[in-house]
Scaffold this active site. Structure first.
Site, mmCIF file in Angstrom:
data_model
loop_
_atom_site.group_PDB
_atom_site.id
_atom_site.type_symbol
_atom_site.label_atom_id
_atom_site.label_comp_id
_atom_site.label_asym_id
_atom_site.label_seq_id
_atom_site.Cartn_x
_atom_site.Cartn_y
_atom_site.Cartn_z
ATOM 1 C CG ASP A 162 -1.639 -1.389 1.281
ATOM 2 O OD1 ASP A 162 -2.321 -1.732 0.306
ATOM 3 O OD2 ASP A 162 -1.465 -2.119 2.275
ATOM 4 C CG HIS A 190 -3.504 -5.168 3.108
ATOM 5 N ND1 HIS A 190 -3.034 -4.394 2.083
ATOM 6 C CD2 HIS A 190 -3.918 -6.322 2.540
ATOM 7 C CE1 HIS A 190 -3.162 -5.046 0.946
ATOM 8 N NE2 HIS A 190 -3.699 -6.223 1.193
HETATM 9 P P1 NAI Z 1 -2.207 -18.457 -3.971
HETATM 10 O O1 NAI Z 1 -3.564 -19.002 -3.779
HETATM 11 O O2 NAI Z 1 -1.595 -18.411 -5.334
HETATM 12 O O3 NAI Z 1 -1.178 -19.255 -3.043
HETATM 13 C C1 NAI Z 1 -1.438 -19.520 -1.712
HETATM 14 C C2 NAI Z 1 -0.639 -20.755 -1.337
HETATM 15 O O4 NAI Z 1 -0.778 -20.929 0.076
HETATM 16 C C3 NAI Z 1 -1.124 -22.039 -2.000
HETATM 17 O O5 NAI Z 1 -0.018 -22.746 -2.527
HETATM 18 C C4 NAI Z 1 -1.802 -22.787 -0.851
HETATM 19 O O6 NAI Z 1 -1.707 -24.202 -1.005
HETATM 20 C C5 NAI Z 1 -0.981 -22.301 0.321
HETATM 21 N N1 NAI Z 1 -1.616 -22.468 1.633
HETATM 22 C C6 NAI Z 1 -2.924 -22.352 1.963
HETATM 23 N N2 NAI Z 1 -3.102 -22.643 3.254
HETATM 24 C C7 NAI Z 1 -1.892 -22.928 3.757
HETATM 25 C C8 NAI Z 1 -1.436 -23.306 5.028
HETATM 26 N N3 NAI Z 1 -2.287 -23.477 6.057
HETATM 27 N N4 NAI Z 1 -0.105 -23.526 5.212
HETATM 28 C C9 NAI Z 1 0.750 -23.383 4.184
HETATM 29 N N5 NAI Z 1 0.370 -23.052 2.945
HETATM 30 C C10 NAI Z 1 -0.934 -22.813 2.737
HETATM 31 O O7 NAI Z 1 -2.236 -16.995 -3.308
HETATM 32 P P2 NAI Z 1 -1.235 -15.781 -3.514
HETATM 33 O O8 NAI Z 1 -1.672 -14.980 -4.682
HETATM 34 O O9 NAI Z 1 0.161 -16.270 -3.461
HETATM 35 O O10 NAI Z 1 -1.584 -14.893 -2.224
HETATM 36 C C11 NAI Z 1 -1.302 -15.373 -0.926
HETATM 37 C C12 NAI Z 1 -1.954 -14.476 0.117
HETATM 38 O O11 NAI Z 1 -1.399 -13.162 0.068
HETATM 39 C C13 NAI Z 1 -3.460 -14.292 -0.047
HETATM 40 O O12 NAI Z 1 -4.046 -14.380 1.247
HETATM 41 C C14 NAI Z 1 -3.581 -12.872 -0.569
HETATM 42 O O13 NAI Z 1 -4.821 -12.308 -0.219
HETATM 43 C C15 NAI Z 1 -2.455 -12.214 0.173
HETATM 44 N N6 NAI Z 1 -1.997 -10.933 -0.380
HETATM 45 C C16 NAI Z 1 -1.654 -9.944 0.517
HETATM 46 C C17 NAI Z 1 -1.201 -8.714 0.087
HETATM 47 C C18 NAI Z 1 -0.844 -7.659 1.073
HETATM 48 O O14 NAI Z 1 -0.548 -6.533 0.636
HETATM 49 N N7 NAI Z 1 -0.820 -7.880 2.366
HETATM 50 C C19 NAI Z 1 -1.093 -8.427 -1.343
HETATM 51 C C20 NAI Z 1 -1.435 -9.525 -2.209
HETATM 52 C C21 NAI Z 1 -1.885 -10.735 -1.726
#
Ligand code: NAI
Length: 329
Positions: A162, A190
């Protein structure tokens, strides 16, 4: 040469993981002289995909990559970790209420908070990226406090994307380079309630507020553009921000680890009561980092508009905290 630093990354098979791991291994996070060992956590059904990412990491032949493991066991993933990047989270599925999202994630972050507290290096620095990241960080911190090995202040959440989005919008608006700006902050959660605050921002020492001289643009274009940028990326790409999120995670940890030389950065950190934010609430604050520690910038004046915006984002975080209270026991 330096001893390797163990970096745990959860959600390693995901989108952000795919942008993040290669940059950590190349030395962009901890410095070009700091070897790293990657400890990758993901769910059992994602282990094959993690292995694929590890094959690619091997094929980069990174000189600084001193080792890596993949596991579905948090106790293994966080063992002796000096840095833990909690990226994996439960995304909101169709028909899922906010309440369900909070409780599904509370389950994940209590397990991981406990595993970190029991197994990580006692000075482990934790960054929660997985959403809702402020409250997930709060849950991990509260769970870890029961074990008591890791300082609560080490549990942080990612507001840096952000912060970087706010910088980018100001650079576009003024036509000045991003590197000319200092003293931007994004207060709070966020989420779209976040408050990007340009009142203290300067470009080459000049007030950005005066340079732009358009309060309507600030309130009606800038603040909502930064707040809704995540949704705009999903709309355009069909997927949520990944490379920019990974980049912000690298920025957050690099600055915490190596220092900011007096520059402000936005970090989601547990409040110490600064600016009237209740203690423990994980809130975006302006911070400076030195010697591996962050410090909240103190004494900034809060005008009526800012107070209103800060209270709105705080209220949302207090509701989230209320929503997970029972789950924390
Ligand atoms: P994604 O869905 O591509 O990958 C998430 C991964 O986490 C998957 O491989 C899944 O199997 C794994 N996962 C789920 N539960 C788990 C657990 N209990 N233990 C270990 N691994 C687990 O998602 P992406 O795009 O990589 O995003 C990840 C997170 O980051 C989402 O929650 C998204 O909302 C968040 N995010 C946060 C931002 C921020 O500024 N704070 C910005 C962009 C995304």
């Amino acid at each position: 040469s330096k001893a390797p630093v163990r970096v745990a990354v959860t959600g390693a098979a995901g989108q952000i993981g795919y942008s993040l791991l290669f940059r950590i291994a190349s030395g962009e996070m901890l410095g070009k002289d700091q070897p790293v060992i990657l400890q990758l956590l993901d769910l059992p059904q994602a282990q094959k995909a993690v292995k694929g990412v590890m094959m690619e990491l091997e094929d980069c032949a990174f000189p600084l990559l001193a080792g890596m493991i993949a596991t579905d066991d948090p106790n293994v993933a966080f063992k002796d970790a000096q840095i833990a990047l909690l990226v994996g989270a439960r995304p909101r599925g169709p028909g899922m209420e906010r309440k369900d999202l909070l409780s599904e994630n509370a389950k994940i972050f209590t397990v991981q908070g406990k595993a970190i507290a029991e197994h990580a290096n006692p000075d482990c620095k934790v960054l929660v990226v997985g959403n809702p990241c402020n409250t997930n960080a709060y849950i991990a911190m509260k769970t870890a406090e029961k074990v008591g090995r890791i300082p609560s202040k080490n549990f942080t959440a990612m507001l840096r994307l952000d912060h970087n989005r706010a910088l980018a919008q100001l650079a576009i608006k003024t036509g000045r380079p991003v590197s000319s700006f200092e003293h931007i902050v994004v207060w709070g959660n966020h989420s779209p309630t976040m408050y990007p605050d340009y009142r203290f921002c300067t470009s080459n020492g000049e007030s950005v507020k005066d340079l732009i001289n358009d309060e309507t643009w600030y309130r009606e274009v800038f603040i909502p553009t930064v707040g809704k940028r995540g949704a705009a990326i999903i709309e355009a790409r069909g997927l949520s921000s990944a490379a920019s999120a990974a980049n912000a995670a690298i920025d957050h940890i690099r600055d915490w680890w190596l220092g900011t030389n007096g520059r402000w950065v936005t970090m989601g950190v547990p409040s110490d009561g600064s600016y009237g934010i209740p203690e423990g609430i994980v809130f975006g604050f302006p911070c400076v980092c030195e010697n591996g520690e962050y410090r909240i910038v103190q004494g900034l004046p809060i005008d009526d508009f800012s107070r209103e915006r800060i209270l709105a984002t705080l209220n949302e975080l207090m509701e989230e905290r209320e929503g997970v209270k029972d789950l924390l026991g």
